[in-house]
Scaffold this motif. Structure first.
Motif, PDB file in Angstrom:
ATOM      1  N   GLU A  33      12.306  17.684  -0.427  1.00 29.11           N
ATOM      2  CA  GLU A  33      11.129  16.822  -0.564  1.00 29.11           C
ATOM      3  C   GLU A  33      11.358  15.716  -1.597  1.00 29.11           C
ATOM      4  O   GLU A  33      10.974  14.569  -1.379  1.00 29.11           O
ATOM      5  N   ARG A  34      12.003  16.049  -2.687  1.00 28.45           N
ATOM      6  CA  ARG A  34      12.318  15.020  -3.696  1.00 28.45           C
ATOM      7  C   ARG A  34      13.302  13.991  -3.137  1.00 28.45           C
ATOM      8  O   ARG A  34      13.168  12.794  -3.375  1.00 28.45           O
ATOM      9  N   GLY A  35      14.270  14.473  -2.386  1.00 28.85           N
ATOM     10  CA  GLY A  35      15.227  13.555  -1.756  1.00 28.85           C
ATOM     11  C   GLY A  35      14.535  12.638  -0.761  1.00 28.85           C
ATOM     12  O   GLY A  35      14.797  11.430  -0.717  1.00 28.85           O
ATOM     13  N   THR A  36      13.639  13.218   0.039  1.00 26.15           N
ATOM     14  CA  THR A  36      12.862  12.415   0.990  1.00 26.15           C
ATOM     15  C   THR A  36      12.029  11.380   0.253  1.00 26.15           C
ATOM     16  O   THR A  36      11.953  10.223   0.669  1.00 26.15           O
ATOM     17  N   TYR A  37      11.422  11.797  -0.840  1.00 26.41           N
ATOM     18  CA  TYR A  37      10.620  10.878  -1.653  1.00 26.41           C
ATOM     19  C   TYR A  37      11.465   9.705  -2.150  1.00 26.41           C
ATOM     20  O   TYR A  37      11.088   8.540  -2.007  1.00 26.41           O
ATOM     21  N   VAL A  38      12.613   9.999  -2.742  1.00 28.94           N
ATOM     22  CA  VAL A  38      13.470   8.949  -3.309  1.00 28.94           C
ATOM     23  C   VAL A  38      13.946   7.995  -2.221  1.00 28.94           C
ATOM     24  O   VAL A  38      13.877   6.766  -2.371  1.00 28.94           O
ATOM     25  N   VAL A  39      14.411   8.534  -1.096  1.00 24.96           N
ATOM     26  CA  VAL A  39      14.887   7.686   0.001  1.00 24.96           C
ATOM     27  C   VAL A  39      13.747   6.827   0.530  1.00 24.96           C
ATOM     28  O   VAL A  39      13.913   5.623   0.776  1.00 24.96           O
ATOM     29  N   THR A  40      12.572   7.419   0.687  1.00 17.44           N
ATOM     30  CA  THR A  40      11.418   6.677   1.203  1.00 17.44           C
ATOM     31  C   THR A  40      11.001   5.568   0.241  1.00 17.44           C
ATOM     32  O   THR A  40      10.711   4.444   0.665  1.00 17.44           O
TER      33      THR A  40
ATOM     34  N   ILE B  54       0.838  -1.203   0.000  1.00 20.24           N
ATOM     35  CA  ILE B  54       0.000   0.000   0.000  1.00 20.24           C
ATOM     36  C   ILE B  54       0.875   1.256   0.000  1.00 20.24           C
ATOM     37  O   ILE B  54       0.636   2.200  -0.764  1.00 20.24           O
ATOM     38  N   VAL B  55       1.907   1.272   0.840  1.00 23.13           N
ATOM     39  CA  VAL B  55       2.819   2.418   0.887  1.00 23.13           C
ATOM     40  C   VAL B  55       3.517   2.584  -0.458  1.00 23.13           C
ATOM     41  O   VAL B  55       3.637   3.697  -0.985  1.00 23.13           O
ATOM     42  N   PHE B  56       3.975   1.484  -1.041  1.00 28.58           N
ATOM     43  CA  PHE B  56       4.664   1.534  -2.325  1.00 28.58           C
ATOM     44  C   PHE B  56       3.739   2.080  -3.412  1.00 28.58           C
ATOM     45  O   PHE B  56       4.133   2.946  -4.213  1.00 28.58           O
ATOM     46  N   ALA B  57       2.499   1.611  -3.432  1.00 31.71           N
ATOM     47  CA  ALA B  57       1.533   2.091  -4.425  1.00 31.71           C
ATOM     48  C   ALA B  57       1.278   3.592  -4.252  1.00 31.71           C
ATOM     49  O   ALA B  57       1.214   4.336  -5.239  1.00 31.71           O
ATOM     50  N   PHE B  58       1.147   4.029  -3.005  1.00 34.66           N
ATOM     51  CA  PHE B  58       0.968   5.450  -2.740  1.00 34.66           C
ATOM     52  C   PHE B  58       2.148   6.251  -3.295  1.00 34.66           C
ATOM     53  O   PHE B  58       1.958   7.259  -3.989  1.00 34.66           O
ATOM     54  N   LEU B  59       3.355   5.788  -3.008  1.00 31.66           N
ATOM     55  CA  LEU B  59       4.545   6.508  -3.459  1.00 31.66           C
ATOM     56  C   LEU B  59       4.651   6.529  -4.982  1.00 31.66           C
ATOM     57  O   LEU B  59       5.063   7.538  -5.563  1.00 31.66           O
ATOM     58  N   LEU B  60       4.288   5.442  -5.618  1.00 28.75           N
ATOM     59  CA  LEU B  60       4.312   5.426  -7.083  1.00 28.75           C
ATOM     60  C   LEU B  60       3.327   6.441  -7.648  1.00 28.75           C
ATOM     61  O   LEU B  60       3.632   7.157  -8.600  1.00 28.75           O
ATOM     62  N   GLY B  61       2.148   6.506  -7.050  1.00 31.99           N
ATOM     63  CA  GLY B  61       1.136   7.447  -7.515  1.00 31.99           C
ATOM     64  C   GLY B  61       1.550   8.896  -7.337  1.00 31.99           C
ATOM     65  O   GLY B  61       1.252   9.748  -8.183  1.00 31.99           O
TER      66      GLY B  61
END
Length: 170
Positions: A63-70, A42-49
């Motif tokens: 924020e982009r760095g946080t996104y990529v690391v997450t 679910i988390v992965f799908a959210f992040l992909l979206g």
């Protein structure tokens, strides 16, 4: 056959043989991993979206760095949490069930660390976008403490022998 642990009292389910205990422990572990793996997906799908929204283009460098690391933490947690399944498949019928359970339990613990970090990364990203960086760091610190306490400190505290209640056979 009753199993008595060397140098200690009978195990909670003293009528189990070591092989029966390994079977039960593996089944319980795999069931737990099924539940956790759903959360990871679910988390992965959210992040992909998120990456395909108009708002994503306006994220700043942090924020982009946080996104990529997450996103990467989510991928790693998925891989680590799925490893017990791969071990079971690869070593099935090879008489290694006790070892599979021991190694798989470690992978589950490590996977939970990566999952906790990934979930906190999501909190950091969302709170930064919604509330700003200062509030995001504060909220994420609280959620990190929450995960650490519930997922790691509490189970270790409950392992202490003084807190263990004897289990009666059914």
């Amino acid at each position: 056959m009753a199993h008595i642990s060397p140098g200690g009292p009978p195990s909670p389910l003293s009528w189990e043989t070591p092989a029966e205990r390994a079977d039960r422990n593996l089944l319980e572990l795999l069931q737990e991993l099924r539940v956790v793996q759903t959360g990871v997906q679910i988390v992965f799908a959210f992040l992909l979206g998120v990456a395909f929204t108009d708002r994503f283009l306006r994220l700043d460098t942090f924020e982009r760095g946080t996104y990529v690391v997450t996103l990467l933490l989510t991928v790693v947690s998925s891989a680590v949490l799925a490893t017990p399944v791969a071990l079971h498949r690869g070593l099935f019928h090879r008489g290694a069930k006790i070892r599979i359970v021991a190694v798989s339990a470690r992978f589950a613990e490590v996977g939970l660390v990566f999952l906790a970090l990934a979930l906190n990364g999501v909190v950091l990203l969302l709170m930064d976008v919604v509330l700003g960086l200062t509030a995001a760091v504060a909220v994420t610190a609280v959620t990190l403490i929450l995960f650490t306490g519930l997922w790691f400190v509490l189970p270790r505290a409950l392992r202490r022998p003084a807190l263990e209640a004897p289990v009666e056979p059914r």
